[in-house]
Design a protein around this motif. Structure first.
Motif, PDB file in Angstrom:
ATOM      1  N   THR A 152      22.295  14.575   3.940  1.00  0.00           N
ATOM      2  CA  THR A 152      20.777  14.897   3.222  1.00  0.00           C
ATOM      3  C   THR A 152      19.862  15.153   4.217  1.00  0.00           C
ATOM      4  O   THR A 152      19.820  15.039   5.480  1.00  0.00           O
ATOM      5  CB  THR A 152      20.199  14.148   2.224  1.00  0.00           C
ATOM      6  N   TYR A 153      18.557  15.780   4.063  1.00  0.00           N
ATOM      7  CA  TYR A 153      17.412  16.192   4.823  1.00  0.00           C
ATOM      8  C   TYR A 153      16.229  15.498   4.015  1.00  0.00           C
ATOM      9  O   TYR A 153      16.173  15.865   2.904  1.00  0.00           O
ATOM     10  CB  TYR A 153      17.506  17.533   5.168  1.00  0.00           C
ATOM     11  N   GLY A 154      15.272  15.076   4.711  1.00  0.00           N
ATOM     12  CA  GLY A 154      13.917  14.582   4.081  1.00  0.00           C
ATOM     13  C   GLY A 154      12.733  15.250   4.886  1.00  0.00           C
ATOM     14  O   GLY A 154      12.659  15.573   5.938  1.00  0.00           O
ATOM     15  N   LYS A 155      11.717  15.569   3.779  1.00  0.00           N
ATOM     16  CA  LYS A 155      10.300  16.001   4.214  1.00  0.00           C
ATOM     17  C   LYS A 155       9.586  14.894   3.897  1.00  0.00           C
ATOM     18  O   LYS A 155       9.311  14.520   2.757  1.00  0.00           O
ATOM     19  CB  LYS A 155      10.145  17.334   3.622  1.00  0.00           C
ATOM     20  N   THR A 156       8.796  14.207   4.744  1.00  0.00           N
ATOM     21  CA  THR A 156       8.073  13.076   4.688  1.00  0.00           C
ATOM     22  C   THR A 156       6.583  13.381   5.215  1.00  0.00           C
ATOM     23  O   THR A 156       6.325  13.799   6.339  1.00  0.00           O
ATOM     24  CB  THR A 156       8.635  11.946   5.281  1.00  0.00           C
ATOM     25  N   PHE A 157       5.611  12.855   4.595  1.00  0.00           N
ATOM     26  CA  PHE A 157       4.233  12.744   4.670  1.00  0.00           C
ATOM     27  C   PHE A 157       3.713  11.519   4.708  1.00  0.00           C
ATOM     28  O   PHE A 157       3.869  10.861   3.424  1.00  0.00           O
ATOM     29  CB  PHE A 157       3.343  13.735   3.917  1.00  0.00           C
ATOM     30  N   HIS A 158       2.877  11.229   5.306  1.00  0.00           N
ATOM     31  CA  HIS A 158       2.325   9.639   5.237  1.00  0.00           C
ATOM     32  C   HIS A 158       0.826  10.155   5.127  1.00  0.00           C
ATOM     33  O   HIS A 158       0.301  10.607   6.161  1.00  0.00           O
ATOM     34  CB  HIS A 158       2.454   8.689   6.470  1.00  0.00           C
ATOM     35  N   THR A 159       0.112   9.571   4.335  1.00  0.00           N
ATOM     36  CA  THR A 159      -1.164   9.556   3.921  1.00  0.00           C
ATOM     37  C   THR A 159      -2.191   8.192   4.018  1.00  0.00           C
ATOM     38  O   THR A 159      -3.150   8.467   4.119  1.00  0.00           O
ATOM     39  CB  THR A 159      -1.415   9.845   2.476  1.00  0.00           C
ATOM     40  N   TRP A 160      -1.581   7.088   4.357  1.00  0.00           N
ATOM     41  CA  TRP A 160      -2.324   5.909   4.635  1.00  0.00           C
ATOM     42  C   TRP A 160      -1.351   5.319   5.730  1.00  0.00           C
ATOM     43  O   TRP A 160      -0.466   4.769   5.662  1.00  0.00           O
ATOM     44  CB  TRP A 160      -2.294   4.900   3.434  1.00  0.00           C
ATOM     45  N   PRO A 178      -3.228  13.303   6.177  1.00  0.00           N
ATOM     46  CA  PRO A 178      -1.872  13.009   6.086  1.00  0.00           C
ATOM     47  C   PRO A 178      -0.884  13.691   7.457  1.00  0.00           C
ATOM     48  O   PRO A 178      -1.646  14.644   8.215  1.00  0.00           O
ATOM     49  CB  PRO A 178      -1.361  13.872   4.853  1.00  0.00           C
ATOM     50  N   LEU A 179      -0.167  12.931   7.791  1.00  0.00           N
ATOM     51  CA  LEU A 179       0.664  13.372   8.911  1.00  0.00           C
ATOM     52  C   LEU A 179       2.244  13.786   8.431  1.00  0.00           C
ATOM     53  O   LEU A 179       2.837  12.638   7.788  1.00  0.00           O
ATOM     54  CB  LEU A 179       0.547  12.494  10.127  1.00  0.00           C
ATOM     55  N   VAL A 180       2.934  14.711   9.387  1.00  0.00           N
ATOM     56  CA  VAL A 180       4.201  14.846   9.181  1.00  0.00           C
ATOM     57  C   VAL A 180       5.017  13.486   9.734  1.00  0.00           C
ATOM     58  O   VAL A 180       4.842  13.192  11.005  1.00  0.00           O
ATOM     59  CB  VAL A 180       4.762  16.232   9.470  1.00  0.00           C
ATOM     60  N   MET A 181       6.047  12.968   9.336  1.00  0.00           N
ATOM     61  CA  MET A 181       7.050  11.974   9.739  1.00  0.00           C
ATOM     62  C   MET A 181       8.359  12.610  10.090  1.00  0.00           C
ATOM     63  O   MET A 181       8.524  13.486   9.472  1.00  0.00           O
ATOM     64  CB  MET A 181       6.824  10.676   8.859  1.00  0.00           C
ATOM     65  N   MET A 182       8.788  11.738  11.127  1.00  0.00           N
ATOM     66  CA  MET A 182      10.472  12.322  11.185  1.00  0.00           C
ATOM     67  C   MET A 182      11.228  11.076  11.210  1.00  0.00           C
ATOM     68  O   MET A 182      10.822  10.024  11.077  1.00  0.00           O
ATOM     69  CB  MET A 182      10.415  12.779  12.564  1.00  0.00           C
ATOM     70  N   GLY A 183      12.481  11.247  11.335  1.00  0.00           N
ATOM     71  CA  GLY A 183      13.442  10.171  11.278  1.00  0.00           C
ATOM     72  C   GLY A 183      14.152  10.152  12.702  1.00  0.00           C
ATOM     73  O   GLY A 183      14.365  11.047  13.318  1.00  0.00           O
ATOM     74  N   LYS A 239       0.885  -1.031   0.142  1.00  0.00           N
ATOM     75  CA  LYS A 239      -0.091   0.041  -0.184  1.00  0.00           C
ATOM     76  C   LYS A 239       0.895   1.256  -0.214  1.00  0.00           C
ATOM     77  O   LYS A 239       2.011   1.326   0.850  1.00  0.00           O
ATOM     78  CB  LYS A 239      -0.843   0.021   1.192  1.00  0.00           C
ATOM     79  N   MET A 240       0.235   2.153  -0.883  1.00  0.00           N
ATOM     80  CA  MET A 240       1.443   3.340  -0.935  1.00  0.00           C
ATOM     81  C   MET A 240       1.088   4.495   0.421  1.00  0.00           C
ATOM     82  O   MET A 240      -0.298   4.705   0.378  1.00  0.00           O
ATOM     83  CB  MET A 240       0.894   4.135  -2.041  1.00  0.00           C
ATOM     84  N   MET A 241       1.894   4.361   1.392  1.00  0.00           N
ATOM     85  CA  MET A 241       1.806   5.212   2.653  1.00  0.00           C
ATOM     86  C   MET A 241       2.011   6.471   2.440  1.00  0.00           C
ATOM     87  O   MET A 241       1.412   7.318   3.081  1.00  0.00           O
ATOM     88  CB  MET A 241       2.747   4.589   3.594  1.00  0.00           C
ATOM     89  N   GLY A 242       2.966   7.104   1.528  1.00  0.00           N
ATOM     90  CA  GLY A 242       3.200   8.510   1.694  1.00  0.00           C
ATOM     91  C   GLY A 242       4.377   8.755   0.380  1.00  0.00           C
ATOM     92  O   GLY A 242       4.735   8.120  -0.460  1.00  0.00           O
TER      93      GLY A 242
END
Length: 253
Positions: A160-168, A181-186, A104-107
């Motif tokens: 590098t730096y990432g900007k992540t959103f999960h939608t499912w 959608p929610l903002v994700m972190m590492g 499933k495509m999460m984001g």
């Protein structure tokens, strides 16, 4: 973003000649719905043969790592990234909850070089996370790549730096993409990522995160740029559904 080691051509050839290292992680949920009809399958086959899918074919990088919900470090999940290198400073990824046909495509995740991250507005930086710990700890992997090629790739990603959103949110057993959608972190330190998640991932891919950690000891640890990983300073940024009717900015092309 890229400064060391093999030429880009050699690195690309290594990727092309190596297996995907996948098909070992099933999706977390099974969505409701009827089985595909013969007509649907025939249409899919025809579309696959006849339609151009250049954006998908450009996805030459597969990364496996872990995310957590910004503001809730206990909300952790594995994330399979399929990525396109747009240029030397920008990568874009689609994130799935598995690496099989049922995934499933999460984001999505956008990755930028340190050089570009430094140019972002201060408030924007709070949405981004660093990759220094993910790389150095060994928790971020490139399944299927030979160790030497993976090491070369990690040298490029460590700063590098990432900007992540999960939608499912399939980690919550949601069988459909419900909610917003929610903002994700590492992860940024040892002890944050659940051992059970890491252990199960290593077993499926038949790898050792500890060995990858030792193999990457020679990769220089970058200085994390101010503004990234804002959650560590209590600066939580998260999305919400709003009923406000203020129009969104529009830019004509």
């Amino acid at each position: 973003m890229y400064k060391h080691g093999y030429s880009t051509l050699v690195w690309v050839l290594l990727i092309c000649l190596t297996g995907c290292g996948g098909k070992n992680t099933s999706s977390n949920v099974e969505s409701p719905g009827d089985d595909k009809t013969t007509k649907t399958e025939v249409l899919e086959t025809g579309a696959d043969l006849l339609q151009n899918k250049a954006p998908l074919q450009a996805m030459s990088m597969y990364l496996d790592g872990f995310h957590f919900y910004s503001g809730n470090i206990k909300g952790q999940m594995e994330a399979h990234h399929y990525c396109t290198q747009l240029n030397e400073d920008v990568v874009q990824c689609i994130i799935f909850d598995g690496n099989g046909k049922d995934a499933k495509m999460m984001g999505v995740e956008y990755i930028v070089s340190e050089r570009l991250f430094k140019t972002l507005p201060d408030e924007e930086k709070k949405l981004w996370h660093s990759h220094h710990h993910e790389v150095k700890s060994g928790s971020l992997i490139a399944p299927g790549l030979p160790l030497v090629a993976e090491h070369e790739l990690m040298e490029k990603l460590v700063s590098t730096y990432g900007k992540t959103f999960h939608t499912w949110h399939t980690d919550r057993d949601l069988k459909l993409p419900l909610g917003h959608p929610l903002v994700m972190m590492g992860f940024t330190k040892e002890g944050q990522l659940a051992d059970s998640l890491l252990r199960r991932r290593d077993e499926r891919f038949q790898i050792s995160t500890a060995e990858k950690n030792r193999n990457r000891a020679d990769i220089p640890m970058p200085r994390v740029q101010p503004g990234a990983n804002a959650w560590e300073q209590g600066e939580i940024r998260q999305l919400k559904v709003s009923t406000e009717k203020e129009p969104l900015p529009h830019h004509a092309h």
